[in-house]
Design an enzyme around this catalytic site. Sequence first.
Site, PDB file in Angstrom:
ATOM      1  N   LYS A  57       2.924  14.687   7.375  1.00  0.00           N
ATOM      2  CA  LYS A  57       1.804  14.367   8.265  1.00  0.00           C
ATOM      3  C   LYS A  57       2.274  13.933   9.649  1.00  0.00           C
ATOM      4  O   LYS A  57       1.642  14.273  10.657  1.00  0.00           O
ATOM      5  CB  LYS A  57       0.905  13.298   7.629  1.00  0.00           C
ATOM      6  CG  LYS A  57       0.143  13.802   6.399  1.00  0.00           C
ATOM      7  CD  LYS A  57      -0.650  15.052   6.713  1.00  0.00           C
ATOM      8  CE  LYS A  57      -1.621  15.419   5.621  1.00  0.00           C
ATOM      9  NZ  LYS A  57      -2.391  16.618   5.922  1.00  0.00           N
TER      10      LYS A  57
ATOM     11  N   TYR B 269       4.754  13.125   1.819  1.00  0.00           N
ATOM     12  CA  TYR B 269       3.465  13.296   2.479  1.00  0.00           C
ATOM     13  C   TYR B 269       3.491  12.686   3.885  1.00  0.00           C
ATOM     14  O   TYR B 269       3.046  13.309   4.856  1.00  0.00           O
ATOM     15  CB  TYR B 269       2.381  12.642   1.610  1.00  0.00           C
ATOM     16  CG  TYR B 269       0.985  12.735   2.121  1.00  0.00           C
ATOM     17  CD1 TYR B 269       0.243  13.902   1.951  1.00  0.00           C
ATOM     18  CD2 TYR B 269       0.357  11.652   2.725  1.00  0.00           C
ATOM     19  CE1 TYR B 269      -1.068  13.984   2.390  1.00  0.00           C
ATOM     20  CE2 TYR B 269      -0.950  11.722   3.165  1.00  0.00           C
ATOM     21  CZ  TYR B 269      -1.665  12.892   2.999  1.00  0.00           C
ATOM     22  OH  TYR B 269      -2.956  12.973   3.422  1.00  0.00           O
TER      23      TYR B 269
ATOM     24  N   SER C  48      -2.769  12.033   8.710  1.00  0.00           N
ATOM     25  CA  SER C  48      -3.053  10.857   7.892  1.00  0.00           C
ATOM     26  C   SER C  48      -2.340   9.635   8.460  1.00  0.00           C
ATOM     27  O   SER C  48      -1.246   9.766   9.015  1.00  0.00           O
ATOM     28  CB  SER C  48      -2.559  11.107   6.465  1.00  0.00           C
ATOM     29  OG  SER C  48      -2.562   9.924   5.704  1.00  0.00           O
TER      30      SER C  48
END
Length: 181
Positions: free
Chosen positions: A169, A165, A152
Amino acid sequence: MAYSFEGRVAIVTGAGGGLGRCHALELARRGARVVVNDLGGAMDGTGGSSEAAQNVVAEIRAMGGEAVANGGSVSDRQGAASMVKAAMDAFGRVDILINNAGILRDKTFSKMEIADFEIVLDVHLMGAVNVTKAVWPIMREQKYGRIVMTTSPSGLYGNFGQTNYGAAKLGLIGFMNTLKI
């Protein structure tokens, strides 16, 4: 002309919905036999049911493809091993792994509990490590394999409320770049 995956076997993690479902369906459309893995939990990783994975398997079978469902958790080694075993038992090989499983526990860093940080890393980063480690000897023995990581822009550029997150990632990018070497 579309690329064919006839005779190939794919494992797609987090394939009960969203992007994972799209990967599983497209691989099946192109001839791959697919292990549809999904723990079946909510977006935050709570709960669990095999229904989502079974629904995607039913979609694949309805279009004439071959697929099996697996509800193992990528975040534990036994769950990772179970999906590889499902592929080997049903189809005798693993050619493609798409590490797509993920959850969200978005909060500002100051309000985030360490447990919310760890579980996101466990699913996104360690989940990809666990399943990749489980397929690695098979792919080496076959002298063939393709592994894809779902990452991402949050990992490269950051995103408000996604320290966990984003870290996971970006970790996947480092993992992927080092594996290819």
